[in-house]
Structure formats: structure tokens, C-alpha cells
Write an enzyme that holds these catalytic residues in place. Structure first.
Site, PDB file in Angstrom:
ATOM      1  CG  ASP A 376      -8.124  12.842  15.226  1.00  0.00           C
ATOM      2  OD1 ASP A 376      -7.802  13.258  16.422  1.00  0.00           O
ATOM      3  OD2 ASP A 376      -7.284  11.883  15.545  1.00  0.00           O
ATOM      4  CG  HIS A 407      -7.319  11.053  18.724  1.00  0.00           C
ATOM      5  ND1 HIS A 407      -6.441  11.336  17.661  1.00  0.00           N
ATOM      6  CD2 HIS A 407      -5.795  10.235  19.747  1.00  0.00           C
ATOM      7  CE1 HIS A 407      -5.505   9.804  17.798  1.00  0.00           C
ATOM      8  NE2 HIS A 407      -4.834  10.560  19.509  1.00  0.00           N
TER       9      HIS A 407
END
Length: 513
Positions: A376, A407
Site C-alpha cells: 500500500d 491502496h
């Protein structure tokens, strides 16, 4: 020319980020103690368990012959619900991320795609503007399919309600639209919560919603319960919007009216996230988007905050601090000496004492699933940003940790092939089948399966309690005769009447037993 510069920056970032993704994933798995070698069960899935009292269990989905097993780790405290989820949520172990030289294999490009790329979703929205107790306005956008003739849903509907909380910047992303589309196809009533001044919601007060202040969300939930009293309520948050959801669940506890909740790519330690910052392209994009949204209220907000400081901020911390930690007449810390600097730091710390999402985490009384990826680019390093000890010790929190996904991305090979197939047959598809023919994001499948499993688990537990009560002779249908209620008139002139009523009520209870 600007588009070419943006594309060049993205290419440079991909070149810099891509080589380190594999080494970071391997280091994290070694730190968690999850072995890369997994044994296959009879169904062909790779399953490995980390025993002991640490409560970490991992399920591995094979990515193909000759490839390294792609790991999905379910990190939680051992419990009956955890065992039920491992048994009935097959999506948890069926994650096959895209590999090779494709843009879907990059966490950064997945994140940019889900946040910025437009989505041609057929879902339509019906807005409800809610006036709050302080005359402020928030909005609920109810998603409806395009073929639905009635624009409103009956209040007697028993369909479950899915409350969706977008990111704290107010951006309605592709991920949110796809989630509404998937939820509609599974019988949910999706409702997107928009904060004050977000997504076209008018700003009627000189007050903006703080990062983790759940007061407005609490009133919105009450309205949802009033409008749909017969349906269960589930909640999903995206990115930094998880701070608001976790704050609400912590403050309300068992009175949240929510059956279960899911956080997609949440940011847990928000104060350190604002202080440490992001890479300059992401931070520049977030700050610029927030300034654009606030620019239309620059004049009216000047009565309560220093708008010049707000629009000259170059970081997320500076923007948040100037919005909520400074008032008109307070000079910047840099120009008033070290004493003012300490005061500003104290105001910043006090702000996060009131808004840190995990401040009341021990009061959460419902199952909460967090879906996170190791690569992420927004949240940052997993070992320092994800509170693994929370999931290992709190029985209400579950963590699905994937090695890839970016993400709010979580692209899979099946999703990519489904998207291509949909593009080929979209011209001949029926108008009312648009919600069924598109590929479903893996994280959306996982959260819907989590909701179904938790609902079935609680229903089974309730049936078991009722059966045990009947066996002990405490149930309503235990075989005894039930005393029928009869109204008894009372008279103010006869004090003994109230005593007689209590005697009849006590006799009724003993007779029923």
C-alpha cells in the site's frame, strides 16, 4: 503537455517503486513468521497455520505451478467466530493477484487507477440532505439500479442497508462506485455518507467536520434506522474514512446499531500518518484536491480560520492543523517564537486525543474486518503502520493481509479477464443486466462474504441460546400455560388498588414460570 508530464512522473515512480516491492513483501512475511512453504489440502488450496497463543493464522492461495505462493494472512485472536470465518469464507483464500509486467501488478498504479480513473457505472443516486442539530447539512446518497422505476425504497423493506463512508477528502472513487454496484446486485441498499461540504453538500455552518468526530455520522445512522427499521445495518469505510467509522464504533459501543463493519485499506495511526507524510506526488495531489474543494468557501471560512495559512500549506499536517488547530487572530508559530511553537504542538496533540480512531477501540462491540495490502503506497510500511497487536488480542478485530493489492486496489487475474470480456459483449448485453455482467473486485467479494458469515454465525448462536432456554424450561413455548393479560382499572381513592395490581403482576410472573 501537462498530461505528458504527469505520465512521465508516474513512469519514474513505477521504476523506483517496483524493484523494492518483492523484497518488502518477503521481509514482512518473515517478520510475521509466516512460512512461504505451504502444504496443499484435498481441494488444492495451500493452507498453513501458525499455531500457539499468538492467534495468527494464514491461508495461502497458489498463484500457479512453479510460482511462489501468494499469501493471504488472516490475523486474529482464536475464537468461535474466527473458526467459522475460516470455514465459510472461501474468498479469504482465493486471492490470485496479477503478476508479471502488467500495470495491475503495481500497487502504485492500482491505487491511482481506483482513485482517479472514471467509472462508467450504471448506478444512479438519490440524495437525502439531513439537517443536523446545529443546522449543519450532511448528505446520504442512496444507490438505485437504472431499471428501478420507483426512486425511493419502502420503509417496510427488510433488505440490509450498506452504509459506505468514503475517504476523508470527500472524493467518490471508482472503488466506491463499484462497491455500490456490487452491493445492489447482492440485495443490499447502499447509502454513501457525505460530510459537510463534501461531494456537493452545501456548507451551511462555519464548522467543518474534524477527522474523527462521529457526531454527524451518529445522526445519520439514526435517520437510517428511522427510514429502514426492519433491515440490518452494515458499514464499509474506504481509506482515511476508516478513521470516522472506527471512532463511531468506539464511542457508541454496543449502541452503534451496526451488525458488522469492514475497513478497506484503512489508515490506523493517523497522527503519525499526518506527521510523517507521504511521497511528494501523493501528498501534493491530496493537498491540492482539498484546497480546490475548500476554495469555494474561502470567504465565509475567513471568519473563523486563517484562510491564508490554509491555502499556503504544502503538507497534509499543515493543512489539517491550520483548519482545526488555529483560529483567527492566532499568529503562525514560526513568527512568534518558541513559546508559540510549543502551544501549537500542544494544540496538535490535543486535537488527536479527540480524533485518533483507536482511542476507544476497546469499546467496539461488533466484528470489524480490515483488508490491507503490504504494498500500500498510501498507508506506508506495514510493520510500523498496522497495529498487529490489536488483531492478535481483540476478538472483535480481524485483519486480511495480502502481499499485493495497493491502496483499495486488489486487482486479480479473474477481474482483469472479466473486464475484457465485458468490453467485448457490452454492446449486446441487456439493459437490466449491467449489474450482473461486470467483474467484482476481490475485496468486495470478501466483505460481502464476511457480512453473510457473521450474520449466519449470530443467527446460529441465537438459535442455540433459545434451544438451551427451552430445554431449561425458561422459553416462551416450554409447555406451561401462559397467563393472558387483562387490563385492571385503578382508582385514585383506593390506595390498595396499586398494591393489588403489583400482586396480580407478581402472580402472573410466577404462574408463567
Amino acid at each position: 503537455m501537462l498530461e505528458w508530464l504527469v505520465a512521465l512522473c508516474i513512469v519514474i515512480l513505477v521504476v523506483l517503486i517496483w524493484p523494492g516491492s518483492k523484497s518488502q513483501a518477503d521481509a514482512l512475511l518473515q517478520g510475521l513468521g509466516i512460512s512461504q512453504q505451504a502444504t496443499k489440502d484435498k481441494t488444492g488450496r495451500c493452507v498453513s497455520d501458525r499455531g500457539g497463543s499468538d492467534g495468527v493464522q494464514a491461508a495461502c492461495a497458489g498463484a500457479g505451478t512453479g510460482e511462489r505462493a501468494r499469501t493471504v494472512a488472516l490475523i486474529c485472536k482464536p475464537s468461535a467466530l474466527a473458526n467459522y470465518l475460516l470455514k465459510h469464507c472461501r474468498t479469504f483464500s482465493n486471492f490470485s493477484p496479477c503478476v508479471g509486467w502488467t500495470w495491475r501488478a503495481s500497487g502504485f498504479l492500482q491505487s491511482v487507477y481506483e482513485a482517479c480513473w472514471p467509472c462508467d457505472s450504471p448506478v444512479q443516486f438519490v440524495r437525502d440532505n439531513l439537517q443536523l442539530s446545529d443546522d449543519g447539512l450532511v448528505a446520504l446518497d442512496w444507490a438505485v439500479p437504472p431499471y428501478q422505476k420507483r426512486r425511493r425504497t419502502s420503509s417496510h423493506s427488510t433488505s440490509p442497508v450498506l452504509l459506505i463512508i468514503p475517504n476523508s477528502f470527500g472524493k467518490i472513487t471508482r472503488n466506491v462506485l463499484k462497491l455500490c454496484e456490487t452491493a445492489l446486485s447482492h440485495g443490499y441498499l447502499p447509502a454513501v455518507f457525505n460530510r459537510r461540504s463534501h461531494n456537493g453538500t452545501p456548507l451551511t455552518t462555519l464548522k467543518l467536520q474534524q477527522f474523527g468526530d462521529p457526531a454527524d455520522l451518529r445522526e445519520a445512522v439514526r435517520y437510517i434506522r428511522y427510514r429502514q427499521p426492519a433491515g440490518r445495518l452494515f458499514a464499509v469505510s474506504e481509506s482515511t474514512g476508516s478513521g470516522l467509522l472506527l471512532s463511531y464504533l468506539g464511542e457508541c459501543g454496543s449502541s452503534s446499531y451496526v451488525t458488522a463493519a469492514v475497513c478497506l485499506s484503512p489508515v490506523f495511526r493517523c497522527q503519525s500518518w499526518f506527521e510523517n507524510g507521504l511521497s511528494w506526488p501523493l501528498q501534493w495531489a491530496f493537498v491540492l484536491y482539498q484546497k480546490i474543494c475548500l476554495s469555494r468557501y474561502k470567504t465565509v471560512l475567513g471568519a473563523t480560520i486563517e484562510t491564508d495559512t490554509v491555502f499556503s500549506s504544502c503538507s497534509l499536517r499543515g493543512l489539517e492543523e491550520s483548519l482545526f488547530c488555529q483560529t483567527v487572530g492566532s499568529a503562525p508559530a514560526a513568527s512568534t517564537g518558541p513559546g508559540s511553537s510549543s502551544n501549537a504542538a500542544g494544540a496538535w496533540d490535543a486535537y488527536w486525543e479527540r480524533n485518533e480512531p483507536l482511542r476507544d477501540v476497546d469499546e467496539v462491540a461488533i466484528p470489524v474486518l480490515s483488508v490491507c495490502a503490504q504494498d500500500d503506497p498510501v498507508r506506508g510500511d506495514t510493520q510500523s503502520t498496522v497495529p498487529l497487536e490489536l488483531f492478535e488480542t481483540n476478538p472483535h478485530f480481524f485483519l486480511l493481509l495480502t502481499d499485493r493489492g495497493g491502496h483499495c486496489g486488489f486487482s486479480t487475474r479473474s477481474e482483469e479477464s472479466a473486464a475484457g470480456a465485458f468490453g467485448a459483449v457490452s454492446s449486446v448485453a441487456a439493459p437490466n443486466s449491467g449489474l450482473e455482467s461486470r467483474g467484482t473486485n476481490w475485496s468486495h467479494k470478501a466483505l460481502l462474504e464476511f457480512f453473510r458469515a457473521t450474520t449466519d454465525f449470530f443467527a446460529a448462536e441465537e438459535r442455540a441460546k433459545q434451544l438451551a432456554a427451552r430445554r431449561r424450561g425458561l422459553g416462551a413455548g416450554a409447555g406451561g400455560r401462559v397467563f393472558r393479560h387483562r387490563s385492571v382499572s385503578t382508582c385514585k381513592r383506593m390506595p390498595a388498588c396499586s398494591h393489588n395490581i403489583h400482586a396480580i403482576y407478581n402472580w402472573q410472573r410466577s404462574y408463567t414460570r
